[in-house]
Write a protein that holds these residues in place. Structure first.
Motif, PDB file in Angstrom:
ATOM      1  N   LEU A 163       0.817  -1.208   0.000  1.00 45.10           N
ATOM      2  CA  LEU A 163       0.000   0.000   0.000  1.00 45.10           C
ATOM      3  C   LEU A 163       0.853   1.261   0.000  1.00 45.10           C
ATOM      4  O   LEU A 163       0.507   2.252  -0.656  1.00 45.10           O
ATOM      5  CB  LEU A 163      -0.939  -0.009   1.213  1.00 45.10           C
ATOM      6  N   VAL A 164       1.961   1.243   0.709  1.00 46.69           N
ATOM      7  CA  VAL A 164       2.867   2.397   0.675  1.00 46.69           C
ATOM      8  C   VAL A 164       3.458   2.558  -0.723  1.00 46.69           C
ATOM      9  O   VAL A 164       3.601   3.679  -1.232  1.00 46.69           O
ATOM     10  CB  VAL A 164       3.981   2.243   1.733  1.00 46.69           C
ATOM     11  N   GLY A 165       3.783   1.428  -1.368  1.00 46.31           N
ATOM     12  CA  GLY A 165       4.273   1.492  -2.736  1.00 46.31           C
ATOM     13  C   GLY A 165       3.222   2.058  -3.688  1.00 46.31           C
ATOM     14  O   GLY A 165       3.531   2.867  -4.571  1.00 46.31           O
ATOM     15  N   MET A 174      -3.292   3.490   5.559  1.00 47.19           N
ATOM     16  CA  MET A 174      -3.447   2.056   5.760  1.00 47.19           C
ATOM     17  C   MET A 174      -2.094   1.354   5.745  1.00 47.19           C
ATOM     18  O   MET A 174      -1.838   0.453   6.563  1.00 47.19           O
ATOM     19  CB  MET A 174      -4.362   1.478   4.678  1.00 47.19           C
ATOM     20  N   GLY A 175      -1.223   1.753   4.834  1.00 47.02           N
ATOM     21  CA  GLY A 175       0.097   1.123   4.758  1.00 47.02           C
ATOM     22  C   GLY A 175       0.932   1.370   5.998  1.00 47.02           C
ATOM     23  O   GLY A 175       1.553   0.439   6.541  1.00 47.02           O
ATOM     24  N   LEU A 176       0.955   2.611   6.474  1.00 44.34           N
ATOM     25  CA  LEU A 176       1.770   2.939   7.649  1.00 44.34           C
ATOM     26  C   LEU A 176       1.236   2.269   8.908  1.00 44.34           C
ATOM     27  O   LEU A 176       2.012   1.788   9.742  1.00 44.34           O
ATOM     28  CB  LEU A 176       1.814   4.458   7.848  1.00 44.34           C
ATOM     29  N   THR A 177      -0.075   2.220   9.068  1.00 40.08           N
ATOM     30  CA  THR A 177      -0.636   1.594  10.266  1.00 40.08           C
ATOM     31  C   THR A 177      -0.428   0.080  10.272  1.00 40.08           C
ATOM     32  O   THR A 177      -0.417  -0.542  11.342  1.00 40.08           O
ATOM     33  CB  THR A 177      -2.144   1.905  10.389  1.00 40.08           C
ATOM     34  N   LEU A 233       1.755  16.891   3.130  1.00 38.71           N
ATOM     35  CA  LEU A 233       0.632  16.023   3.490  1.00 38.71           C
ATOM     36  C   LEU A 233       1.129  14.650   3.933  1.00 38.71           C
ATOM     37  O   LEU A 233       0.558  14.034   4.844  1.00 38.71           O
ATOM     38  CB  LEU A 233      -0.303  15.897   2.285  1.00 38.71           C
ATOM     39  N   THR A 234       2.205  14.179   3.319  1.00 33.47           N
ATOM     40  CA  THR A 234       2.791  12.882   3.690  1.00 33.47           C
ATOM     41  C   THR A 234       3.265  12.894   5.139  1.00 33.47           C
ATOM     42  O   THR A 234       2.980  11.960   5.912  1.00 33.47           O
ATOM     43  CB  THR A 234       3.978  12.566   2.764  1.00 33.47           C
ATOM     44  N   PHE A 235       3.980  13.943   5.521  1.00 34.96           N
ATOM     45  CA  PHE A 235       4.460  14.035   6.897  1.00 34.96           C
ATOM     46  C   PHE A 235       3.308  14.179   7.882  1.00 34.96           C
ATOM     47  O   PHE A 235       3.379  13.667   9.011  1.00 34.96           O
ATOM     48  CB  PHE A 235       5.437  15.205   7.035  1.00 34.96           C
ATOM     49  N   ALA A 268      -0.315   8.752  12.036  1.00 33.87           N
ATOM     50  CA  ALA A 268      -0.119   7.312  12.207  1.00 33.87           C
ATOM     51  C   ALA A 268       0.667   7.010  13.480  1.00 33.87           C
ATOM     52  O   ALA A 268       0.387   6.016  14.176  1.00 33.87           O
ATOM     53  CB  ALA A 268       0.594   6.729  10.987  1.00 33.87           C
ATOM     54  N   GLU A 269       1.636   7.839  13.791  1.00 38.70           N
ATOM     55  CA  GLU A 269       2.429   7.639  15.006  1.00 38.70           C
ATOM     56  C   GLU A 269       1.624   7.937  16.267  1.00 38.70           C
ATOM     57  O   GLU A 269       1.837   7.311  17.309  1.00 38.70           O
ATOM     58  CB  GLU A 269       3.672   8.528  14.973  1.00 38.70           C
ATOM     59  N   LEU A 270       0.698   8.880  16.180  1.00 36.64           N
ATOM     60  CA  LEU A 270      -0.068   9.296  17.356  1.00 36.64           C
ATOM     61  C   LEU A 270      -1.375   8.528  17.509  1.00 36.64           C
ATOM     62  O   LEU A 270      -2.147   8.812  18.443  1.00 36.64           O
ATOM     63  CB  LEU A 270      -0.372  10.794  17.279  1.00 36.64           C
TER      64      LEU A 270
END
Length: 404
Positions: A67-69, A234-237, A389-391, A397-399
């Motif tokens: 998904l990140v790809g 979704m990819g990061l989580t 927007l990516t950051f 996702a981190e929080l």
């Protein structure tokens, strides 16, 4: 009797040696797999076998990377689309075919035929009436490359989805979300052609430069950004383990602050579509004032008033400036507030990257404005909005709250 006695002695010795000597294929396979046999029965060392939980983690990582790809490919489509818009190449292909147009013109006759089609539409008649075939080839290949990249994005979503579905990688809750992403890819392609059609229509009541509708351009960009954000989230989580942060009132406020900031960043990027659609970056090329005034006289020149927000280039640029400054202020406030909360190192890095990118993006925007929107710098500014927007998505996702 002597023979029988000898046979009994031999079989007794063999029974004692059988555990060491008799290694059947099954026994050898079990030994290689970390399993043993005791008393003729198979005992499994359960600690050596992968658990269902570890299998789930492994599949989540695979899906997360996929998904990140995919989100990276969507990012490429957004950047390429911005360059296509800046080089005024988007109206060079005057028809749409899912498969037929994948093969560009090759012979001189095919190029002449394609060029003759382009000559029938307003952009050539009003803006590019002296264009040569060589110049047409450049804008054609820009638009063709953008469309082919879009098809690559579609394949990157659909083909792995079929494979992972058959292999049982998707959980029950994830299946509808993945189907939604695939459906959104199809919708995005149709919306792109719907946008292009608006620039091919004859407008007898207007002698303005032919351009696509800023409403359809904003819808096309907005849907692409939604697809990008959804895939990246979704990819990061799936890939990143949730940060174990002790619950506190400050943490709850930080999460809310981060969500509001992310929404503001998204809205600012979307407002850029109206700036691009109306060429509003060429109206007032000064900063911080707009011309000689802080608030220009023609800010509300159109009637009704609400029309200025979406159709008046002066108002559109003014709004984009306000949203950009508001985003920078919100991100700065988020950074300062985060220092009051005890956060893991990875979360601090994400917030730091978001803050640094915000200041970089504002500097790019001001430079683009003052230099009268040069294509390389404007394309970098548009790409910077997606990077920002990516950051923001990374911070969210981190929080995210750990589900217990």
């Amino acid at each position: 009797m002597a023979v029988c006695q000898s046979w009994i002695n031999v079989t007794g010795v063999m029974s004692l040696l059988s555990p060491c000597r008799q290694r059947t294929p099954l026994r050898q396979w079990l030994l290689k797999r970390g399993q043993t046999t005791e008393g003729g029965h198979v005992s499994v060392r359960t600690a050596s076998m992968p658990s269902a939980a570890s299998d789930r983690v492994l599949s989540d990582r695979v899906l997360g990377r996929w998904l990140v790809g995919c989100s990276g490919l969507v990012l490429g489509a957004v950047v390429l689309g911005g360059v296509t818009r800046l080089t005024e190449s988007g109206l060079s292909m005057v028809d749409w075919h899912l498969v037929k147009e994948m093969k560009p013109p090759r012979t001189e006759a095919e190029w002449e035929d394609e060029f003759s089609k382009y000559k029938q539409f307003p952009e050539f008649k009003i803006l590019n009436h002296d264009m040569t075939l060589t110049e047409f080839k450049f804008i054609f290949y820009m638009e063709w490359g953008h469309r082919m990249w879009g098809r690559l994005v579609g394949l990157a979503y659909i083909l792995p989805t079929v494979y992972f579905w058959k292999r049982g990688y998707f959980s029950r809750s994830m299946k509808p979300r993945v189907l939604g992403l695939c459906g959104f890819v199809f919708f995005q392609g149709l919306l792109g052609w719907y946008m292009v059609k608006s620039g091919l229509e004859e407008k007898t009541e207007s002698y303005d430069i032919p351009r696509v509708s800023q409403y359809r351009l904003a819808a096309h960009l907005g849907s692409a950004l939604l697809l990008y954000c959804s895939s990246l989230w979704m990819g990061l989580t799936l890939m990143l383990p949730a940060s174990k942060i002790p619950d506190s009132r400050n943490l709850l406020q930080l999460r809310r602050f981060a969500k509001a900031t992310g929404g503001l960043v998204f809205l600012t990027a979307l407002s850029g579509a109206f700036v691009a659609g109306l060429d509003a970056g060429l109206v007032y090329n000064s900063f911080p004032k707009m011309g000689e005034c802080w608030i220009p006289d023609d800010l509300l020149a159109f009637s009704p008033t609400i029309k200025n927000v979406f159709e008046n280039p002066t108002t559109v640029q003014f709004d984009h400036r306000i949203l950009g400054i508001a985003s920078l202020s919100a991100i700065t406030g988020l950074y300062l507030f985060s220092r009051r909360v005890h956060l893991p190192r990875r979360v601090k890095i994400a917030i730091g990257c978001l803050t640094a990118m915000a200041y970089t993006q504002v500097a790019l925007g001001i430079s683009t404005l003052l230099l009268y929107v040069p294509t390389p710098l404007a394309a970098t500014h548009q790409s910077g909005s997606v990077a920002l927007l990516t950051f923001a998505i990374w911070v969210l996702a981190e929080l995210r709250k750990v589900v217990k």
